[in-house]
Structure formats: C-alpha cells, structure tokens
Motif scaffolding. Structure first.
Motif, PDB file in Angstrom:
ATOM      1  N   PHE A 150      -1.434   9.631 -29.720  1.00 38.29           N
ATOM      2  CA  PHE A 150      -2.450   8.685 -29.267  1.00 38.29           C
ATOM      3  C   PHE A 150      -2.767   9.040 -27.819  1.00 38.29           C
ATOM      4  O   PHE A 150      -1.850   9.245 -27.006  1.00 38.29           O
ATOM      5  CB  PHE A 150      -1.929   7.250 -29.368  1.00 38.29           C
ATOM      6  N   ILE A 151      -4.050   9.128 -27.496  1.00 37.56           N
ATOM      7  CA  ILE A 151      -4.452   9.672 -26.196  1.00 37.56           C
ATOM      8  C   ILE A 151      -5.464   8.763 -25.512  1.00 37.56           C
ATOM      9  O   ILE A 151      -6.428   8.295 -26.145  1.00 37.56           O
ATOM     10  CB  ILE A 151      -5.051  11.086 -26.356  1.00 37.56           C
ATOM     11  N   LEU A 152      -5.257   8.530 -24.227  1.00 34.60           N
ATOM     12  CA  LEU A 152      -6.222   7.835 -23.378  1.00 34.60           C
ATOM     13  C   LEU A 152      -6.699   8.806 -22.309  1.00 34.60           C
ATOM     14  O   LEU A 152      -5.886   9.392 -21.580  1.00 34.60           O
ATOM     15  CB  LEU A 152      -5.587   6.611 -22.712  1.00 34.60           C
ATOM     16  N   ALA A 167      -3.337  10.313 -20.629  1.00 31.74           N
ATOM     17  CA  ALA A 167      -1.967   9.985 -21.014  1.00 31.74           C
ATOM     18  C   ALA A 167      -1.877  10.096 -22.526  1.00 31.74           C
ATOM     19  O   ALA A 167      -2.762   9.606 -23.242  1.00 31.74           O
ATOM     20  CB  ALA A 167      -1.591   8.582 -20.558  1.00 31.74           C
ATOM     21  N   ALA A 168      -0.844  10.782 -23.031  1.00 35.58           N
ATOM     22  CA  ALA A 168      -0.675  10.985 -24.471  1.00 35.58           C
ATOM     23  C   ALA A 168       0.717  10.536 -24.893  1.00 35.58           C
ATOM     24  O   ALA A 168       1.703  10.783 -24.187  1.00 35.58           O
ATOM     25  CB  ALA A 168      -0.891  12.450 -24.832  1.00 35.58           C
ATOM     26  N   TYR A 169       0.785   9.886 -26.064  1.00 31.65           N
ATOM     27  CA  TYR A 169       2.051   9.404 -26.604  1.00 31.65           C
ATOM     28  C   TYR A 169       2.190   9.833 -28.054  1.00 31.65           C
ATOM     29  O   TYR A 169       1.297   9.615 -28.879  1.00 31.65           O
ATOM     30  CB  TYR A 169       2.123   7.878 -26.525  1.00 31.65           C
ATOM     31  N   GLY A 175       8.288  19.788 -33.582  1.00 34.50           N
ATOM     32  CA  GLY A 175       9.672  20.155 -33.828  1.00 34.50           C
ATOM     33  C   GLY A 175      10.553  18.983 -34.162  1.00 34.50           C
ATOM     34  O   GLY A 175      11.777  19.089 -34.097  1.00 34.50           O
ATOM     35  N   GLU A 176       9.923  17.836 -34.534  1.00 32.99           N
ATOM     36  CA  GLU A 176      10.656  16.607 -34.847  1.00 32.99           C
ATOM     37  C   GLU A 176      11.616  16.246 -33.713  1.00 32.99           C
ATOM     38  O   GLU A 176      12.776  15.891 -33.924  1.00 32.99           O
ATOM     39  CB  GLU A 176      11.412  16.762 -36.170  1.00 32.99           C
ATOM     40  N   SER A 177      11.092  16.334 -32.475  1.00 32.57           N
ATOM     41  CA  SER A 177      11.921  16.171 -31.285  1.00 32.57           C
ATOM     42  C   SER A 177      11.917  14.757 -30.719  1.00 32.57           C
ATOM     43  O   SER A 177      12.385  14.522 -29.608  1.00 32.57           O
ATOM     44  CB  SER A 177      11.456  17.150 -30.198  1.00 32.57           C
ATOM     45  N   GLY A 178      11.399  13.794 -31.470  1.00 33.00           N
ATOM     46  CA  GLY A 178      11.401  12.412 -31.007  1.00 33.00           C
ATOM     47  C   GLY A 178      10.199  12.090 -30.137  1.00 33.00           C
ATOM     48  O   GLY A 178       9.204  12.812 -30.128  1.00 33.00           O
ATOM     49  N   THR A 179      10.294  11.013 -29.392  1.00 33.90           N
ATOM     50  CA  THR A 179       9.173  10.546 -28.573  1.00 33.90           C
ATOM     51  C   THR A 179       8.751  11.595 -27.555  1.00 33.90           C
ATOM     52  O   THR A 179       9.589  12.188 -26.869  1.00 33.90           O
ATOM     53  CB  THR A 179       9.563   9.260 -27.824  1.00 33.90           C
ATOM     54  N   GLY A 180       7.432  11.798 -27.464  1.00 29.32           N
ATOM     55  CA  GLY A 180       6.875  12.700 -26.468  1.00 29.32           C
ATOM     56  C   GLY A 180       5.813  11.974 -25.660  1.00 29.32           C
ATOM     57  O   GLY A 180       4.961  11.285 -26.229  1.00 29.32           O
ATOM     58  N   ILE A 181       5.862  12.102 -24.340  1.00 27.87           N
ATOM     59  CA  ILE A 181       4.875  11.480 -23.454  1.00 27.87           C
ATOM     60  C   ILE A 181       4.363  12.528 -22.478  1.00 27.87           C
ATOM     61  O   ILE A 181       5.157  13.282 -21.877  1.00 27.87           O
ATOM     62  CB  ILE A 181       5.491  10.304 -22.671  1.00 27.87           C
ATOM     63  N   TYR A 182       3.047  12.582 -22.328  1.00 23.01           N
ATOM     64  CA  TYR A 182       2.442  13.537 -21.394  1.00 23.01           C
ATOM     65  C   TYR A 182       1.413  12.813 -20.540  1.00 23.01           C
ATOM     66  O   TYR A 182       0.611  12.024 -21.053  1.00 23.01           O
ATOM     67  CB  TYR A 182       1.759  14.671 -22.157  1.00 23.01           C
ATOM     68  N   VAL A 183       1.431  13.065 -19.229  1.00 23.90           N
ATOM     69  CA  VAL A 183       0.439  12.506 -18.313  1.00 23.90           C
ATOM     70  C   VAL A 183      -0.153  13.648 -17.493  1.00 23.90           C
ATOM     71  O   VAL A 183       0.535  14.633 -17.200  1.00 23.90           O
ATOM     72  CB  VAL A 183       1.023  11.434 -17.381  1.00 23.90           C
TER      73      VAL A 183
END
Length: 276
Positions: A150-152, A167-169, A175-183
């Motif tokens: 999900f991206i804003l 911001a992306a969530y 890689g099934e690596s769990g929660t990822g957050i990018y700003v």
C-alpha cells in the motif's frame, strides 16, 4: 523486486529474453520518435470516456529499485502504462526484465491502482501495487518473491522546485520476510535549456533481515538500509528523454549485500525513455 536469501548458481540462460526485450523497447522508442520531430504532449486522451493514457517505454544500463540493481548490472527494457479517469481513479501496469541470483525469475509484471486528488495544494496518490514474477519457481530453501504494498505519494510545487515524498507498507515483503516499510523524500528542479535535476533519499525497513536458525520462515537477506540518488535529465530529440543518475546505498558490498551479490554497490545509470 528484491532478492531471495538463496544465492545458488543460476540454472537458466538470460541472453535471449533480454535481447528480445531490448529490441522491443528500442523499436517502441524509435516509433515514438517518428511521431514527431519536436516535443509533443506526453499523453493520449479518450474524451468520451474521460480517460488519460500515458505509455512510457524505457531502455537503460540497469534496473534500479530503491538503490538495488534488479538486473545484476545488466541492461533493462521496460514499459509502463498508466490509465487515469477524470475522477482521479487510475490503474497501471509495469513490465521489465530482472535477474535474481539463484532463481529462474526473468520477468517482473506489476499491476497497480488507486486514487489521485489534491488537498490544499498538495497532490496526493493513495494506491496499491502487486509485484509479480511470472514463471518463477521458489528454489530449495527459498521463498516467494511476489508481494504487494500500500503506497501513499505526495508532491507540492513551488516553481521551479517540486517536492515529492512517498511511504509504502507491505504486510509480507518479498521473500516472505514479514513487514516491510519504505519511506522516501526528494525534489525535482527545472533549469534553463530544458534540464531537470533532482535527488531522492529513502530508507527500507524489513521485519526479518536474515534467516533465523531452526525456523521455517523467509528473510530479506540484507540489513535495513538507506539509499540516495541524484539525477539530471533532458529531452534529447523527438520527445526522447535521457537521464543520467548516480545511485548510492548504505550497504557494504561484501558484508551486507545478499551474500556478496553485486547489486548494492554505488553506480551510474543511464536511461532513455519516450512518454506518449
């Protein structure tokens, strides 16, 4: 769009798919140049349906995503399509070649959708993107590459400078690596003689950076990291835009970079694109 923690030797050749993709993208660029010998409006409209369509073929020396090479220092051929309604609703698609160590992933196909609007002079984009790798099979000890975010996105212009941010969530990153957050934040600035310069700073967090012994769970394969990019671009001829970028990350090439894969080192990238 990133790498698995498995880095076994590759088992399939890349040459022919990449050559075909580059030929297609080059043909699309040449076709676009033939439409006009001067800059044209970079979009098509279907007034009766209230739609605006933007198509952008691109060829480049590398495919960079958040500071990391997705083609392992090889050329890329890409096409992006964006269809927006007058209401602000939109859908889009992106296609590119990729080359991930230890996998048979050769193509990336993304689909996206969302809503664009303006609030107090700030342009906003609320959307989601699904990243898919058709034909990919998870290797032994590896995990799925496909994921969604999900991206804003936001932008605000004080001419000649446009400030941008995103911001992306992802609830389950690649890689099934769990929660990822990018700003990410940055700017674009229009200069004389048709030049544009800009810069971006971004940071990627991932829940599971490395595999934990005795647990059957995916991992990203690298530490959380920052990335910086700077660029200069200009129309060259017939609407074709050339962009020269410098890309840098905080990851150490040997110690932090997916088991030593050469995808994190600093580099210069050149692209040609032709929006129409």
């Amino acid at each position: 769009m990133l790498l698995l923690r498995n880095h076994a030797a590759e088992s399939q050749p890349r040459g022919l798919p990449m050559i075909r993709s580059l030929k297609l993208a080059t043909a699309a660029l040449i076709g676009g140049m033939m439409l006009s010998t001067s800059a044209v409006q970079a979009q098509q409209t279907i007034e009766s349906a209230g739609l605006t369509i933007l198509t952008t073929p691109l060829i480049g020396s590398d495919y960079m995503f958040r500071g990391l090479s997705q083609t392992r220092n090889r050329p890329t051929a890409q096409v992006t399509v964006d269809v927006e309604h007058t209401s602000g609703l939109y859908v889009g698609a992106f296609v590119s070649n990729v080359a991930f160590a230890g996998t048979n992933a050769r193509q990336e196909v993304d689909v996206s959708g969302g809503y664009r609007f303006e609030l107090a002079g700030v342009k906003l984009d609320l959307g989601a993107t699904y990243y898919a790798y058709p034909g990919y099979d998870a290797p032994t000890g590896g995990y799925e590459l496909n994921y969604y975010e999900f991206i804003l996105r936001a932008s605000y212009e004080i001419a000649p400078v446009k400030f941008v941010g995103m911001a992306a969530y992802s609830p389950d990153f690649t890689g099934e690596s769990g929660t990822g957050i990018y700003v990410e934040g940055g700017f674009d600035m229009a200069l004389d003689f048709g030049f544009t310069i800009g810069g971006r700073y971004g940071y990627q967090w991932v829940e599971r950076n490395f595999a934990r012994p005795g647990r059957n769970e995916g991992a990203f394969g690298a530490e959380d990291y920052s990335n910086v990019s700077v660029f200069v671009s200009r129309e060259i001829i017939g609407g074709v835009i050339g962009t020269l970028s410098g890309v840098f990350t905080s990851l150490d090439q040997r110690a932090d970079c997916f088991g030593g894969s050469k995808v994190c080192d600093n580099r210069v990238v050149f692209t040609l694109s032709r929006p129409f």
